[in-house]
Write a protein that holds these residues in place. Sequence first.
Motif, short mmCIF file in Angstrom:
data_model
loop_
_atom_site.label_atom_id
_atom_site.label_comp_id
_atom_site.label_asym_id
_atom_site.label_seq_id
_atom_site.Cartn_x
_atom_site.Cartn_y
_atom_site.Cartn_z
N THR A 143 0.87 -1.39 0.01
CA THR A 143 0.14 0.04 -0.07
C THR A 143 0.87 1.25 -0.05
O THR A 143 0.62 2.16 -0.72
CB THR A 143 -1.00 0.07 1.12
N TYR A 144 1.95 1.29 0.68
CA TYR A 144 2.89 2.42 0.95
C TYR A 144 3.53 2.62 -0.44
O TYR A 144 3.56 3.67 -1.06
CB TYR A 144 4.01 2.16 1.76
N ASP A 145 3.72 1.56 -0.89
CA ASP A 145 4.55 1.73 -2.33
C ASP A 145 3.43 2.27 -3.63
O ASP A 145 3.92 2.99 -4.16
CB ASP A 145 4.95 0.38 -2.67
N LEU A 146 2.46 1.80 -3.59
CA LEU A 146 1.39 2.15 -4.54
C LEU A 146 0.98 3.59 -4.23
O LEU A 146 0.85 4.54 -5.13
CB LEU A 146 0.05 1.47 -4.36
N ILE A 147 1.09 3.97 -2.97
CA ILE A 147 0.86 5.54 -2.80
C ILE A 147 1.98 6.20 -3.19
O ILE A 147 1.70 7.46 -3.69
CB ILE A 147 0.48 5.55 -1.16
N SER A 148 3.11 5.77 -3.08
CA SER A 148 4.32 6.48 -3.33
C SER A 148 4.47 6.71 -4.79
O SER A 148 4.60 7.65 -5.33
CB SER A 148 5.71 5.81 -2.92
N VAL A 149 4.10 5.78 -5.54
CA VAL A 149 4.21 5.66 -7.19
C VAL A 149 3.07 6.67 -7.42
O VAL A 149 3.36 7.32 -8.43
CB VAL A 149 3.88 4.36 -7.74
N GLN A 150 1.82 6.71 -7.10
CA GLN A 150 0.67 7.50 -7.29
C GLN A 150 1.05 8.94 -7.09
O GLN A 150 0.81 9.81 -7.89
CB GLN A 150 -0.50 7.23 -6.56
N TYR A 151 1.45 9.20 -6.01
CA TYR A 151 2.14 10.75 -5.77
C TYR A 151 3.22 10.98 -6.67
O TYR A 151 2.95 12.32 -7.23
CB TYR A 151 2.49 10.73 -4.37
N HIS A 152 4.08 10.28 -6.76
CA HIS A 152 5.11 10.77 -7.60
C HIS A 152 4.66 11.00 -9.12
O HIS A 152 5.18 11.97 -9.95
CB HIS A 152 6.38 9.70 -7.63
N ALA A 153 3.78 9.96 -9.50
CA ALA A 153 3.11 10.13 -11.18
C ALA A 153 2.32 11.42 -11.32
O ALA A 153 2.35 12.05 -12.15
CB ALA A 153 2.21 8.74 -11.40
N LEU A 154 1.65 11.63 -10.02
CA LEU A 154 0.80 12.78 -10.25
C LEU A 154 1.41 14.20 -10.05
O LEU A 154 1.44 15.27 -10.91
CB LEU A 154 -0.18 12.98 -9.14
N LYS A 155 2.54 14.08 -9.34
CA LYS A 155 3.50 15.40 -9.13
C LYS A 155 4.39 15.46 -10.62
O LYS A 155 4.34 16.87 -10.97
CB LYS A 155 4.62 15.02 -8.00
N THR B 251 -10.48 -2.61 0.49
CA THR B 251 -11.54 -3.50 0.66
C THR B 251 -11.24 -4.96 0.96
O THR B 251 -12.05 -5.89 1.06
CB THR B 251 -12.64 -3.39 -0.56
N SER B 252 -9.93 -5.34 1.04
CA SER B 252 -9.48 -6.64 1.31
C SER B 252 -9.11 -6.58 2.82
O SER B 252 -8.71 -5.61 3.42
CB SER B 252 -8.29 -6.92 0.47
N SER B 253 -8.72 -7.93 3.17
CA SER B 253 -8.09 -8.19 4.42
C SER B 253 -6.59 -7.77 4.38
O SER B 253 -5.79 -7.95 5.40
CB SER B 253 -8.43 -9.45 5.02
N GLN B 254 -5.96 -7.48 3.35
CA GLN B 254 -4.53 -7.38 3.11
C GLN B 254 -4.08 -6.09 3.41
O GLN B 254 -2.68 -5.84 3.49
CB GLN B 254 -4.23 -7.94 1.84
N ALA B 255 -4.83 -5.18 3.51
CA ALA B 255 -4.42 -3.74 3.65
C ALA B 255 -3.80 -3.36 4.88
O ALA B 255 -2.97 -2.24 4.84
CB ALA B 255 -5.66 -2.85 3.41
N GLY B 256 -4.00 -3.90 6.14
CA GLY B 256 -3.41 -3.65 7.13
C GLY B 256 -4.32 -2.30 7.98
O GLY B 256 -5.42 -1.97 7.27
N PRO B 257 -3.98 -2.19 9.19
CA PRO B 257 -5.00 -1.39 9.99
C PRO B 257 -5.12 0.00 9.54
O PRO B 257 -6.16 0.70 9.98
CB PRO B 257 -4.17 -1.47 11.48
#
Length: 80
Positions: free
Chosen positions: A12-24, A71-77
């Motif tokens: 999740t952290y990696d996806l957020i990072s890639v998304q942020y950098h792509a948008l920036k 929406t999955s159980s894999q996302a973490g708290p």
Amino acid sequence: MATGETGFDDVTYDLISVQYHALKAGHDYGQYVRDAKNAGRDDIAEFFSSVMAEDSARAKQCHKFLKDLATSSQAGPATS
């Protein structure tokens, strides 16, 4: 999935990072397109436009993956 110091799992952290950098980058590329057009280099402006579209698609794909993880159980708290 392992949850790091942020409370988010690594994926999740990696996806957020890639998304942020792509948008920036997409924001920055808009200026590059204008610069190339002002220099009379439409070929380079088209290249930057293409790169901008690729980053936009990349950010959208990250968003879809993040929605799926939320929406999955894999996302973490942090995403539940």
